[in-house]
Design a protein around this motif. Structure first.
Motif: not given
Length: 383
Positions: A18-40
């Protein structure tokens, strides 16, 4: 001189974009990477990651923004989901994608609402995800539809008149989908025996024996990948004769691999069948095979899971909302989402007054126990 240039380059690399002038938009990824549903969850994320590699920028308000995916592992648990949701809020994301698993989506929902951040459900099919709020949207079909589709198929096509339903106790997805299946199956004239098992259970032999004892002609268990593979293995060990059925969570190469080499008959409902979009299939497989980590997260091969397709489509729906909003402000994105339409790999996406996509069909697939692949059966609709 070369040394000075090298030092300058090193310093520039340390300066935030951002200090170099690049615009960044953040998209959140709310997902299980662990636990019983981690594979899916990992397979759902793969679709988003591939989409980000295909289109890493978006035009917002006449300026080009680089899209940054911000990850938060909700651990497949309603207890861990709140902290993952709060993490994304603190990161300043403009919109959230996820989650694989309705229970964690519901558990994190209020934190996004309080922060004024919209969320796009990818494959969380329980009606409670979008009910009673204006910030959670969804691009998949719902469980009342999915449960009816599966009940109709079991009763009319498989000829089942008695069904045994098994869900994880306290799991909103499992319990909800079993409820809708039972409701539809009984309306057709069938009989249903329902049961639940405690979280962390690994021995399903008694449940399979109970189903056999009551003369069940279908065993409906819309559970996580971790549980379903155990059920399939133990069903094979007991030489059960009834088909096993499940919802979209079972659409995984890990699940079909568990059925390979057995006599277990397995049917599922899902969002996509490989071959539906040759262009997407070819590109996604090439990307998987060029990335060892991605291939591992896909279960070790390049079979396409429907949840990956849905993750891909959800990413582009988010981009459409950002473009329509003309701003990275989350509240503006939330408002813009209501009118977003997008023709994705999984079909046309548009939201109704609740925030749900209008979906009127589901793919029915069966496990080919010889090849270890999914075979397409039919596209099922509900009158």
């Amino acid at each position: 001189m070369k040394k000075i240039v090298a030092i300058l380059l090193a310093v520039l690399m340390m300066i935030p974009a951002f200090a170099l002038g690049e615009n960044i938009v953040k998209i959140g990824v709310f997902e299980p990477a662990s636990g019983d549903s981690g594979a899916g969850g990992k397979q759902e994320m793969l679709g988003m990651q591939y989409a980000n590699s295909v289109q890493p920028t978006v035009e917002i308000g006449g300026e080009t923004y680089t899209v940054e995916l911000v990850y938060a592992d909700n651990g497949s648990s309603a207890d861990k989901a709140p902290s993952a949701a709060q993490q994304l809020v603190s990161e300043g994301v403009s919109v959230v994608l996820g989650s694989y698993g309705s229970g964690v989506s519901i558990a994190g929902s209020q934190y996004f609402a309080d922060a004024g951040i919209p969320a796009i459900g990818v494959t969380c099919t329980n009606p409670q995800v979008t009910a009673g709020n204006t910030h959670y949207f969804r691009i998949c079909f719902l469980d009342p539809f999915q449960g009816t589709v599966l009940a109709n198929y079991a009763f009319s096509e498989l000829g089942a008149k008695t069904a045994y339903c098994l869900a994880e106790l306290g799991n909103d997805y499992d319990v909800g989908l079993c409820h809708y299946f039972q409701q539809a199956f009984e309306a057709l004239g069938g009989t249903v025996i329902s049961d639940t098992f405690p979280t962390g259970n690994s021995d399903f032999t008694s449940y399979l024996s109970n189903a056999t004892a009551i003369g069940a002609e279908v065993f409906f268990c819309p559970v996580s990948i971790a549980y379903s593979t155990q059920i399939i293995n133990q069903a094979a060990g007991q030489n059960v004769t009834f088909p096993i059925m499940g919802g979209d969570t079972l659409d995984s190469n890990v699940v079909v691999e568990a059925a390979k080499g057995t006599n277990v008959k397995l049917y599922i409902s899902t969002f996509y069948q490989e071959g539906g979009s040759p262009e997407f299939d070819e590109g996604f497989k090439a990307w998987l095979n060029s990335n060892s980590e991605a291939l591992t997260n896909n279960g070790g091969n390049d079979m396409i899971a429907a949840v990956s397709v849905m993750g891909y489509d959800a990413y582009f729906v988010a981009l459409e909302a950002l473009k329509a909003a003309g701003s990275t402000d989350s509240k503006a994105v939330n408002e813009a989402l209501w009118d977003v339409t997008y023709d994705g790999v999984s079909g046309h996406i548009a939201f109704d007054e609740i925030g749900d996509a209008a979906r009127d069909s589901a793919y029915i697939k069966t496990a080919n126990t010889e090849t270890g692949a999914w075979d397409f059966v039919t596209v099922q609709t509900v009158e």
